[in-house]
Design an enzyme around this catalytic site. Structure first.
Site, PDB file in Angstrom:
ATOM      1  N   SER A 198     -21.597 -79.239   9.139  1.00 43.24           N
ATOM      2  CA  SER A 198     -21.901 -77.820   9.269  1.00 43.24           C
ATOM      3  C   SER A 198     -20.622 -77.057   9.629  1.00 43.24           C
ATOM      4  O   SER A 198     -19.611 -77.169   8.937  1.00 43.24           O
ATOM      5  CB  SER A 198     -23.014 -77.628  10.304  1.00 43.24           C
ATOM      6  OG  SER A 198     -23.513 -76.319  10.320  1.00 43.24           O
ATOM      7  N   ASP A 243     -31.252 -79.030   2.082  1.00 47.17           N
ATOM      8  CA  ASP A 243     -30.468 -78.159   2.953  1.00 47.17           C
ATOM      9  C   ASP A 243     -30.265 -76.835   2.230  1.00 47.17           C
ATOM     10  O   ASP A 243     -29.394 -76.708   1.378  1.00 47.17           O
ATOM     11  CB  ASP A 243     -29.123 -78.813   3.270  1.00 47.17           C
ATOM     12  CG  ASP A 243     -28.269 -77.993   4.236  1.00 47.17           C
ATOM     13  OD1 ASP A 243     -28.672 -76.862   4.573  1.00 47.17           O
ATOM     14  OD2 ASP A 243     -27.216 -78.496   4.650  1.00 47.17           O
ATOM     15  N   HIS A 254     -31.123 -78.894   6.765  1.00 54.73           N
ATOM     16  CA  HIS A 254     -29.741 -78.911   7.258  1.00 54.73           C
ATOM     17  C   HIS A 254     -29.538 -79.932   8.365  1.00 54.73           C
ATOM     18  O   HIS A 254     -28.450 -80.520   8.489  1.00 54.73           O
ATOM     19  CB  HIS A 254     -29.365 -77.510   7.758  1.00 54.73           C
ATOM     20  CG  HIS A 254     -27.933 -77.376   8.158  1.00 54.73           C
ATOM     21  ND1 HIS A 254     -26.884 -77.689   7.314  1.00 54.73           N
ATOM     22  CD2 HIS A 254     -27.350 -76.976   9.326  1.00 54.73           C
ATOM     23  CE1 HIS A 254     -25.732 -77.477   7.933  1.00 54.73           C
ATOM     24  NE2 HIS A 254     -25.986 -77.055   9.154  1.00 54.73           N
TER      25      HIS A 254
END
Length: 375
Positions: free
Chosen positions: A154, A319, A352
């Site tokens: 991320s 995601d 995610h």
């Protein structure tokens, strides 16, 4: 080390820097402190060091536990340890809390030496590149000239990418997980709504709530609730919660009725109990600002031409916040620059948050890549 695959009990360390750090915002930190943890042993040549960069609400506590908190496992403990994909029998792993953080590194809730009060609203804006620069100084102090790999998921993946561009001769492998070359317009929008929840909380006091002895709990709760919706996939929420009612029937009120409501409120309350609102604001802005191609008229291929590292990228099918399409943008730009790139797209229903979970295919790919890194 224990036989279970855990690095065992760990202790945070602190490094103080008296040299001023010039920030991309134009601001300056006259001095600062970084809190970090290490796992494994640095070899004689310093060639086995791996930096793990954390995401928005993460910290330096990547693996292991604290002796006085046996349930305090690091946020990537399933990945880092002896015999794990990032094997601490082979690698010396470093985790650092970013500047502006709230877990000991210099940030808004720390004392500003110029005023004797907490920094609060006076803390300068920091960027991903500023974090990289500050961490490079720590690497110097630790005797690490070159990282065997810089790894992150991320926002941490964006930081890993920034390392390969800002210090191309100091990173042999860039490992970018569930990330993107920039935030999408939709992601910026989510961040802005979350920030507005905090900024408009009556207890925020322009960022100087410390002086008032309060915390903008309502704003933090709402920001985290919104964030959790975006970290999960529709399939994951449906599978875990569905339309389950807590009481088996409709109550016709605005209190918790559905299990998903209970989950979001729990996560919001938990987050507001340990995270700093100013840190949340600064970190989401750092996300917004990250754009390696900005100074290249939006040309990502030109921006990534500076990189010299080999690369590993991973994305996850559900995601939708950092979709596989965004990872492929990085892959294509790197390939056009004749970089060596390994890319895996993992089938996962978890959205995610997949990059934090025990997915066998994902971990097998990570393990294989790390095994092929020579130290």
């Amino acid at each position: 080390m224990t036989a279970s695959g855990s690095v065992g009990n760990v202790t945070p360390q602190r490094a103080q820097f008296g040299e001023a750090l010039q920030l991309r915002s134009g601001g300056v930190l006259p001095a600062y402190e970084l809190v970090y943890e290490t796992y494994g042993t640095l070899n004689a040549s310093g060639s086995n060091a791996v930096l793990v960069c954390h995401a928005l609400s993460g910290s330096h506590h990547v693996a292991g536990t604290y002796a006085d908190q046996p349930k305090s496992s690091g946020w990537w403990d399933n990945l880092v340890g002896p015999g794990k994909p990032l094997d601490t029998n082979k690698f010396f792993v470093v985790g650092i809390n970013n500047l502006g953080g709230c877990f000991g590194t210099t940030g808004p809730n720390c004392i500003n030496p110029a005023t004797g009060k907490r920094w609060g609203s006076d803390f300068p804006f920091v960027t991903v590149e500023d974090w990289v620069d500050s961490h490079a100084r720590l690497a110097d102090r630790l005797g690490i000239d070159t990282w065997a790999a810089v790894l992150g998921g991320s926002l941490g993946g964006m930081q890993a990418l920034a390392w390969t561009l800002r210090y191309p001769d100091r990173v042999r492998n860039g490992m970018v997980i569930a990330a993107a070359p920039t935030l999408s317009t939709e992601n910026i929008a989510f961040n802005e709504v979350a920030r507005q929840a905090i900024l408009t909380d009556p207890d925020f006091h322009g960022g100087d709530y410390y002086e008032h002895g309060v915390v903008p709990v309502r704003g933090l709760r709402l920001a985290r609730m919104l964030g959790h919706i975006t970290y999960l996939s529709d399939d994951a929420m449906a599978e875990k919660f569905g339309r389950k009612l807590r009481h088996g029937k409709h109550k016709y009120h605005f209190e918790v009725e559905y299990e998903i409501e209970s989950y979001l409120r729990y996560q919001g309350d938990k987050f507001a109990g340990f995270f700093d609102a100013n840190t949340y604001l600064l970190t989401t802005k750092a996300l917004d600002y990250f754009d390696p191609a900005f100074e290249y008229d939006g040309n990502l291929q030109a921006a990534l031409a500076r990189a010299k590292a080999n690369f590993f990228l991973a994305s996850f099918s559900t995601d939708w916040r950092f979709s596989p399409t965004r990872s492929r943008e990085i892959v294509y730009a790197l390939l056009h620059n004749q970089r060596t790139v390994s890319y895996v797209e993992i089938d996962s229903s978890a959205g995610h948050d997949s990059f934090l979970l025990d997915n066998p295919t994902y971990h097998a790919a990570m393990r294989a890549y790390f095994q092929n890194i020579e130290v």
